[in-house]
Each structure stands twice: as structure tokens, then as C-alpha cells.
Scaffold this active site. Structure first.
Site, PDB file in Angstrom:
ATOM      1  N   SER A  11       0.849  -1.191   0.000  1.00  0.00           N
ATOM      2  CA  SER A  11       0.000   0.000   0.000  1.00  0.00           C
ATOM      3  C   SER A  11       0.882   1.237   0.000  1.00  0.00           C
ATOM      4  O   SER A  11       1.618   1.494   0.955  1.00  0.00           O
ATOM      5  CB  SER A  11      -0.889   0.009   1.246  1.00  0.00           C
ATOM      6  OG  SER A  11      -1.386   1.318   1.430  1.00  0.00           O
ATOM      7  N   HIS A  36      -1.089  -1.219  -4.393  1.00  0.00           N
ATOM      8  CA  HIS A  36      -2.392  -0.844  -3.823  1.00  0.00           C
ATOM      9  C   HIS A  36      -2.413   0.667  -3.583  1.00  0.00           C
ATOM     10  O   HIS A  36      -1.534   1.218  -2.907  1.00  0.00           O
ATOM     11  CB  HIS A  36      -2.575  -1.600  -2.507  1.00  0.00           C
ATOM     12  CG  HIS A  36      -3.882  -1.403  -1.827  1.00  0.00           C
ATOM     13  ND1 HIS A  36      -5.007  -2.148  -2.134  1.00  0.00           N
ATOM     14  CD2 HIS A  36      -4.250  -0.561  -0.829  1.00  0.00           C
ATOM     15  CE1 HIS A  36      -6.006  -1.772  -1.349  1.00  0.00           C
ATOM     16  NE2 HIS A  36      -5.579  -0.802  -0.551  1.00  0.00           N
ATOM     17  N   ASP A  38      -4.576   3.796  -2.047  1.00  0.00           N
ATOM     18  CA  ASP A  38      -5.660   4.124  -1.114  1.00  0.00           C
ATOM     19  C   ASP A  38      -6.150   5.547  -1.352  1.00  0.00           C
ATOM     20  O   ASP A  38      -5.404   6.504  -1.137  1.00  0.00           O
ATOM     21  CB  ASP A  38      -5.151   4.003   0.324  1.00  0.00           C
ATOM     22  CG  ASP A  38      -5.027   2.555   0.738  1.00  0.00           C
ATOM     23  OD1 ASP A  38      -6.022   1.819   0.618  1.00  0.00           O
ATOM     24  OD2 ASP A  38      -3.932   2.162   1.171  1.00  0.00           O
ATOM     25  N   MET A  40      -8.659   8.453  -0.270  1.00  0.00           N
ATOM     26  CA  MET A  40      -9.453   8.878   0.899  1.00  0.00           C
ATOM     27  C   MET A  40      -9.893  10.322   0.704  1.00  0.00           C
ATOM     28  O   MET A  40      -9.088  11.163   0.282  1.00  0.00           O
ATOM     29  CB  MET A  40      -8.610   8.785   2.151  1.00  0.00           C
ATOM     30  CG  MET A  40      -8.006   7.418   2.372  1.00  0.00           C
ATOM     31  SD  MET A  40      -6.922   7.450   3.811  1.00  0.00           S
ATOM     32  CE  MET A  40      -6.478   5.725   3.913  1.00  0.00           C
ATOM     33  N   HIS A  70      -8.275   1.390  -4.247  1.00  0.00           N
ATOM     34  CA  HIS A  70      -9.247   1.201  -3.164  1.00  0.00           C
ATOM     35  C   HIS A  70      -9.884   2.559  -2.869  1.00  0.00           C
ATOM     36  O   HIS A  70      -9.232   3.441  -2.299  1.00  0.00           O
ATOM     37  CB  HIS A  70      -8.478   0.635  -1.957  1.00  0.00           C
ATOM     38  CG  HIS A  70      -9.286   0.451  -0.723  1.00  0.00           C
ATOM     39  ND1 HIS A  70      -8.693   0.202   0.506  1.00  0.00           N
ATOM     40  CD2 HIS A  70     -10.621   0.464  -0.489  1.00  0.00           C
ATOM     41  CE1 HIS A  70      -9.631   0.076   1.428  1.00  0.00           C
ATOM     42  NE2 HIS A  70     -10.809   0.248   0.854  1.00  0.00           N
ATOM     43  N   MET A  72     -12.025   4.899  -0.848  1.00  0.00           N
ATOM     44  CA  MET A  72     -12.683   5.128   0.455  1.00  0.00           C
ATOM     45  C   MET A  72     -13.272   6.530   0.386  1.00  0.00           C
ATOM     46  O   MET A  72     -12.832   7.457   1.079  1.00  0.00           O
ATOM     47  CB  MET A  72     -11.653   4.991   1.588  1.00  0.00           C
ATOM     48  CG  MET A  72     -11.228   3.545   1.813  1.00  0.00           C
ATOM     49  SD  MET A  72      -9.677   3.423   2.748  1.00  0.00           S
ATOM     50  CE  MET A  72      -8.531   3.631   1.410  1.00  0.00           C
ATOM     51  N   MET A 141     -11.631  -5.352   5.162  1.00  0.00           N
ATOM     52  CA  MET A 141     -10.846  -4.378   5.940  1.00  0.00           C
ATOM     53  C   MET A 141     -10.557  -4.980   7.308  1.00  0.00           C
ATOM     54  O   MET A 141     -11.484  -5.313   8.051  1.00  0.00           O
ATOM     55  CB  MET A 141     -11.618  -3.073   6.136  1.00  0.00           C
ATOM     56  CG  MET A 141     -11.632  -2.113   4.960  1.00  0.00           C
ATOM     57  SD  MET A 141     -10.032  -1.610   4.276  1.00  0.00           S
ATOM     58  CE  MET A 141      -9.127  -1.060   5.716  1.00  0.00           C
ATOM     59  N   PHE A 147      -6.365   5.174   8.028  1.00  0.00           N
ATOM     60  CA  PHE A 147      -4.957   5.380   8.392  1.00  0.00           C
ATOM     61  C   PHE A 147      -4.180   4.075   8.289  1.00  0.00           C
ATOM     62  O   PHE A 147      -4.726   2.998   8.581  1.00  0.00           O
ATOM     63  CB  PHE A 147      -4.839   5.911   9.823  1.00  0.00           C
ATOM     64  CG  PHE A 147      -5.523   7.241   9.996  1.00  0.00           C
ATOM     65  CD1 PHE A 147      -4.859   8.426   9.671  1.00  0.00           C
ATOM     66  CD2 PHE A 147      -6.834   7.305  10.445  1.00  0.00           C
ATOM     67  CE1 PHE A 147      -5.507   9.658   9.797  1.00  0.00           C
ATOM     68  CE2 PHE A 147      -7.485   8.533  10.574  1.00  0.00           C
ATOM     69  CZ  PHE A 147      -6.818   9.714  10.256  1.00  0.00           C
ATOM     70  N   GLY A 148      -2.912   4.203   7.930  1.00  0.00           N
ATOM     71  CA  GLY A 148      -2.014   3.061   7.986  1.00  0.00           C
ATOM     72  C   GLY A 148      -1.513   2.878   9.405  1.00  0.00           C
ATOM     73  O   GLY A 148      -1.744   3.724  10.284  1.00  0.00           O
ATOM     74  N   GLY A 149      -0.833   1.780   9.640  1.00  0.00           N
ATOM     75  CA  GLY A 149      -0.142   1.583  10.907  1.00  0.00           C
ATOM     76  C   GLY A 149      -1.009   1.154  12.077  1.00  0.00           C
ATOM     77  O   GLY A 149      -0.557   1.211  13.221  1.00  0.00           O
ATOM     78  N   ASP A 179      -6.807  -6.164   4.017  1.00  0.00           N
ATOM     79  CA  ASP A 179      -6.159  -4.849   4.018  1.00  0.00           C
ATOM     80  C   ASP A 179      -6.191  -4.235   5.414  1.00  0.00           C
ATOM     81  O   ASP A 179      -7.264  -3.944   5.943  1.00  0.00           O
ATOM     82  CB  ASP A 179      -6.924  -3.955   3.011  1.00  0.00           C
ATOM     83  CG  ASP A 179      -6.294  -2.577   2.851  1.00  0.00           C
ATOM     84  OD1 ASP A 179      -5.207  -2.347   3.373  1.00  0.00           O
ATOM     85  OD2 ASP A 179      -6.930  -1.746   2.168  1.00  0.00           O
ATOM     86  N   GLY A 180      -4.995  -4.047   5.987  1.00  0.00           N
ATOM     87  CA  GLY A 180      -4.886  -3.366   7.278  1.00  0.00           C
ATOM     88  C   GLY A 180      -4.168  -4.212   8.315  1.00  0.00           C
ATOM     89  O   GLY A 180      -4.629  -5.303   8.645  1.00  0.00           O
ATOM     90  N   GLY A 181      -3.028  -3.721   8.786  1.00  0.00           N
ATOM     91  CA  GLY A 181      -2.308  -4.422   9.847  1.00  0.00           C
ATOM     92  C   GLY A 181      -1.689  -5.740   9.417  1.00  0.00           C
ATOM     93  O   GLY A 181      -1.367  -6.578  10.269  1.00  0.00           O
ATOM     94  N   GLY A 201       1.114  -2.032   4.133  1.00  0.00           N
ATOM     95  CA  GLY A 201       1.649  -0.677   4.054  1.00  0.00           C
ATOM     96  C   GLY A 201       2.860  -0.508   4.948  1.00  0.00           C
ATOM     97  O   GLY A 201       4.004  -0.635   4.516  1.00  0.00           O
TER      98      GLY A 201
END
Ligand code: DX5
Ligand code: ZN
Length: 229
Positions: A11, A36, A38, A40, A70, A72, A141, A147-149, A179-181, A201
Site C-alpha cells: 500500500s 495498492h 488508497d 481517501m 481502493h 474510500m 478491511m 490510516f495506515g499503521g 487490508d490493514g495491519g 503498508g
């Protein structure tokens, strides 16, 4: 387009945008298959990222790479054509923001892009039944988008498992993306549960070495696939 899964999609949200081209090259030469993006808007999610202009730049930096976009954003229909023209291969919209989801999916496909649907952590897989035959991908998700991280939400494993069971039972072909973490310590289990595409990411771009992180995550993913074939 046929893919040999599992696929890793870094990402770009977590990339160093002053060195975006170099970091993209680092990802691709280390074996990342997709990229990827993102998008937003500060309305559907509480953050603003970037638009078609940057996707177009990513396309120039990676002319032959599958771009996984993606959205959002509110009113995604309005932006399908601009992102398609910028170079998207897959456009994914959120179930929660699409009152006419079937129509939006058809609109995406009419541009020649593949079409995906995403669900937030609090959205049930059950809501997707009517649209599953029409989508190329379902994005689970595993953090709240914006947010990333953030930390991976464990309930996501069950959603991936369920989507994989439905896919087998109904003889369908959609890809399952998470997607995420995502990081090396959950990649194997996600693939074992049935995921095909993992977005990563921070675990890629904030690592000491981008190529090292890509290789490590891909190895963990392949270990998961080896377990189920
Ligand atoms: C979150 C985005 C993710 C995010 C992933 O809203 O959709 O793609 O960038 O970042 P990490 O891997 O850091 O959770
Ligand atoms: Zn994303």
C-alpha cells in the site's frame, strides 16, 4: 487477467512520496506483484490521501503492474472514469457507501476495469451475498479505514474463512483481499484461511529494508498456501 496467487500488494500510503518511483521499483524488483492505491476523501474516512493525478504517476512509474485502487470516498461513481483513465486495473468500492452497489459494480466494469467490493470491520459478510457473483474481488478491511499503521483486528480471519467457504460452495471465482495491519506474523494464517491478496503498508515501507520485508512476507504467504494445497 489470471494471477498466480497468493499476491502481495504494497500500500503506497505508507511510502516516502519524495522517493515514490524508487520505492515502487524496490517493491517490484523484490517480488511484489500488485500495487495498492488508497484513495481517501476526508468524508467517508477521516483522512485525505491523493487522487487520480498520483495514480497516473504510479502508472508511469510501473507501466506493466496491476494497480489495485481502493476508493474510500463518497460518491465513488463520480470518480470511476477518472481513476480508470489514470491507469487503475481494479477499482474497489465500499459496500457501506454504495446504495446502488450493483449499478456501481457494472459501471466499474464498463470502463474495462475489474470491480471489487470492500467491507469495514463492522460490516457482515452476509450483506454481500447478492453481489458476490458480480465482483472480481472482495476486500476485507482488517482495520478501520483511514490510516495506515493500525493493529490487525482478529475477527477478520473468520470473515476470510467464510468468504472462502461461500466461494467453494457456490463455485465462484472472486479473489479475497485483506487490508490493514498485515505483516509477516499474520500472513501465513490469512492465506490458510483463504485469502489470495494481502495489502501491506507500514510493514513494507517502514521496515528497515523494503526488499527484505517483501521477501519475508511473501515467504510467509507461500508457506500458508503450501499448507492448503
Ligand atoms: C487503510 C488502508 C490500508 C492501509 C494499510 O485505510 O486501506 O490500505 O494503507 O496500511 P497498514 O498496512 O499500515 O495497516
Ligand atoms: Zn486499502
Amino acid at each position: 487477467m489470471a494471477f498466480e496467487t497468493p499476491l502481495l500488494a504494497p500500500s503506497l500510503l505508507a511510502a516516502d512520496f519524495t522517493r515514490l518511483g524508487e520505492e515502487i521499483n524496490d517493491c517490484l524488483s523484490a517480488g511484489a506483484q500488485w500495487l495498492h492505491c488508497d484513495i481517501m476523501d476526508g468524508h467517508f474516512v477521516p483522512n485525505i490521501s491523493y487522487g487520480p493525478f498520483i495514480v497516473d504517476a504510479v502508472r508511469s512509474a510501473a507501466p506493466d503492474t496491476f494497480l489495485d485502487v481502493h476508493l474510500m470516498i463518497e460518491n465513488p461513481d463520480k470518480y470511476v472514469v477518472p481513476f480508470s483513465k489514470a491507469g487503475a486495473n481494479m477499482i474497489t468500492v465500499h459496500q457501506e457507501i454504495c446504495p446502488h452497489l450493483h449499478s456501481t459494480i457494472q459501471h466499474i466494469k464498463s470502463t474495462g476495469c475489474q470491480a471489487g467490493v470492500a467491507i469495514n470491520p463492522a460490516t457482515s459478510v452476509d450483506l454481500l451475498y447478492p453481489i458476490l457473483p458480480d465482483v472480481d474481488m472482495v476486500l476485507v478491511m482488517s482495520v478501520n479505514p483511514g490510516f495506515g499503521g493500525q493493529s490487525f483486528i482478529d475477527a477478520s480471519y473468520q470473515k476470510v474463512y467464510k468468504l472462502n467457504e461461500i466461494r467453494k460452495q457456490m463455485n465462484m471465482t472472486y479473489l479475497i483481499e485483506v487490508d490493514g495491519g498485515v505483516q509477516s506474523n499474520n500472513a501465513t494464517k490469512l492465506i490458510q484461511k483463504g485469502a489470495d491478496v494481502l495489502v501491506a503498508g507500514s510493514s513494507v515501507f517502514k521496515a528497515e529494508s523494503i526488499p527484505g520485508a517483501i521477501k519475508e512476507i511473501r515467504a510467509r504467504m507461500n508457506a500458508g498456501r503450501a499448507d492448503i494445497v
